[in-house]
Scaffold this active site. Structure first.
Site, PDB file in Angstrom:
ATOM      1  CB  CYS A  22     -24.837  -1.940   1.410  1.00 28.05           C
ATOM      2  SG  CYS A  22     -26.253  -0.902   0.994  1.00 28.05           S
ATOM      3  N   GLY A  81     -19.340   9.471  -6.836  1.00 36.56           N
ATOM      4  CA  GLY A  81     -19.138  10.769  -7.743  1.00 36.56           C
ATOM      5  C   GLY A  81     -17.652  11.190  -7.562  1.00 36.56           C
TER       6      GLY A  81
END
Lengths: 255, 303
Positions: B129, B216
């Site tokens: 993360c 994305g």
């Protein structure tokens, strides 16, 4: 509350002011489920994120919703190219709207593109509400006829005094409260305006609800990006504008 | 109808499409659109030992064909996950992968111990993360710390363990080899690529955290390349993700070497993206006369 995704026909489209567009979309199921203060997300061709737009009108009888939005960037520009007869890809109805409870009288305060979500409230409250709206200048003024048609007392302010009274909505709000204290205040607009409205509401001990804006991802509460600092069960909690809002009781929001 | 079943570390998935951690919450929101049983699996929102609020908003910025996010692991904590979310998810007839994150090796181990006693199917260890200051990516960017986390979680649970890798490293295959050596059952990649955007009027970064993770369609070619390299470097299964938006992307990712795939950011625009990808991949296999989806894994023919 169930939301749905689909492509629905735009049955009327018009321009309300420079870069402010007004679409009427035929989507009976969504119209039936929608409540004032809720929003939709619109897919813009070629952009990875949908754009949230609040509901400016809900016509359950005719099965339509009304979307009034401002071109803010390339995505909303793309959406603004849609015309009557085109299909618009939306997810709706989304979020928690205004809680009308047993409030009999209200003052609605809308600033700029925060004005559209006040229109469905004006329709409900009619002459039992005062609709105050503020804009930068006469060229930006929208929706005044809708407020008048609803029977609401309509107060228009412009920053430069080119239409209506000169000054901010907060001054008008104070005057209206002094004339008649309402059961509730509903507000939507830029953050400084919201803060000003909430301060005045607190000063007079009037409950207030505010519709907030934040950059969103999924729009349905899964991705958690649109955080809003609130107090929940006595602890600081980052609520999400898309799911817990966009309308919040202002007493729960940390400014 | 091709056989879409895949098997990762002994866990059978009805199809290879898993929704990616952080984009799908704990499944409740997307269930309004389709039954979760259509999915091969769900990787849940990254969950930590204690509840977390995450970073301040704005936490998202759009980029060309991509999204930057800086949520910072907002979650209700592992105990609430086990008590409230897991029982609900386990009733959905799909594989449930608990994605977890920690700020110390002990925390990773402690969470795995708690999950060991549950009926969760697999655990995905997020050592990548980019949005928290300590822990998270710090563990995923060196072979030594990645190996240490893997060793600790391996000792804490018998559940199959997937290590989720960071692309923000010099050589992702080295990290993959390091976690494989410590007993990881699978690796998943890529987590987001660290990025930034600036508002030219305010001169402020759009994200309040200044930087965030890019996902994305924009990252798909990078993800594909890393999956291909990793699949050629390790023997354990590779779960491929990063910008998969269409069924064609899904096929490409499996040809590159992914045994299963995860779909994330694409869901924001098209909530049906994952189910459309399952259907599209199945149709492709049927058209090509391929009986099982496993037959295309790593079948790219490099020049």
């Amino acid at each position: 509350m169930k939301y749905m995704q689909g492509k629905y026909p735009i049955i009327a489209s018009t321009t309300l002011a420079r870069e402010i567009y007004d679409f009427t979309v035929c989507c009976p199921k969504i119209a039936r489920a929608a409540e004032p203060g809720q929003f939709v997300t619109i897919a813009a061709d070629g952009f990875p994120l949908r754009r949230p737009v609040s509901l400016c009108g809900i016509d359950k009888e005719n099965g339509t919703i009304r979307l009034v939005f401002e071109v803010r960037g390339k995505g909303t520009k793309e959406i603004s190219r849609l015309r009557e007869g085109d299909m618009i890809d939306i997810i709706a109805p989304l979020g928690r709207g205004f809680r009308l409870k047993d409030y009999k009288t209200a003052i609605l305060v809308g600033g700029g593109i925060g004005t559209p979500p006040m229109v469905p409230l004006a329709k409900i409250y009619g002459e039992n509400c005062v609709a105050i709206s503020g804009f930068r200048s006469a060229a930006n003024v929208i929706l005044q006829e809708d407020f008048k048609a609803s029977g609401a007392k309509t107060v228009l302010c412009t920053d430069d005094g080119t239409m209506g009274r000169k000054g901010f909505v907060t001054a008008a709000l104070r005057e209206e409260i002094e004339i008649k204290k309402p059961d509730v205040i509903f507000a939507c607009g830029p953050s400084p305006m919201i803060k000003g409205v909430v301060d005045i509401a607190n000063e007079y001990g009037i409950p207030s609800q505010i519709s907030l804006e934040e950059r969103m991802g999924c729009g349905i509460g899964a991705c958690l990006v649109c955080a809003c600092r609130t107090v929940r069960n006595g602890e600081e909690f980052y609520a999400h504008v898309c799911q817990d809002g966009p309308v919040f009781e202002s007493k729960d929001v940390i400014f | 109808m091709a056989d879409m079943r895949v098997n990762i570390a002994g866990v059978e998935f009805k199809n290879p499409v898993i929704t990616a951690s952080g984009t799908f919450g704990y499944g409740r929101e997307y269930e309004h659109f389709f039954p979760l049983s259509k999915l091969g699996g769900i990787s849940t929102k990254g969950t930590t030992a204690e509840k977390r609020n995450g970073n301040l908003a704005p936490r998202i910025a759009e980029t060309p064909s991509g999204i930057l996010n800086s949520v910072g692991l907002q979650n209700p904590g592992i105990d609430k996950f086990i008590k409230v979310e897991l029982p609900n998810l386990k009733s959905k007839d799909t594989v449930i992968i608990a994605n977890i994150a920690g700020f110390s090796i002990e925390e990773y181990a402690k969470i795995c111990e708690k999950l060991d006693g549950t009926n969760v199917d697999m655990i995905e260890i997020n050592i990548s993360c980019p949005n928290v200051k300590h822990g998270g990516a710090a563990f995923g960017t060196s072979c030594q710390s990645a190996a240490e986390v893997t060793k600790a979680v391996r000792a804490s649970t018998k559940k199959p363990i997937i290590i989720k890798l960071s692309p923000n490293v010099t050589d992702i295959t080295e990290i993959a080899r390091a976690v494989e050596a410590e007993g990881a059952d699978a690796v998943s990649l890529i987590n987001t690529l660290l990025g930034m955007r600036i508002d030219i009027n305010s001169r402020r970064p759009i994200l309040k955290n200044n930087v965030g993770g890019l996902s994305g369609a924009a990252v798909f070619p990078v993800a594909l390349r890393m999956v291909w390299q990793t699949a050629n470097a390790v023997k354990i299964p590779v779960i491929g993700m990063g910008g998969i938006s269409t069924w064609e992307d899904g096929i490409e990712m499996m040809l590159a070497g992914a045994s299963a795939i995860q779909v994330g950011a694409a869901l924001f625009k098209n909530p049906f993206a994952a189910v459309e990808i399952i259907d599209g991949m199945n149709d492709y296999l049927d058209r090509k006369g391929i009986k099982s989806v496993n037959e295309i894994v790593k079948k790219v023919q490099p020049w």
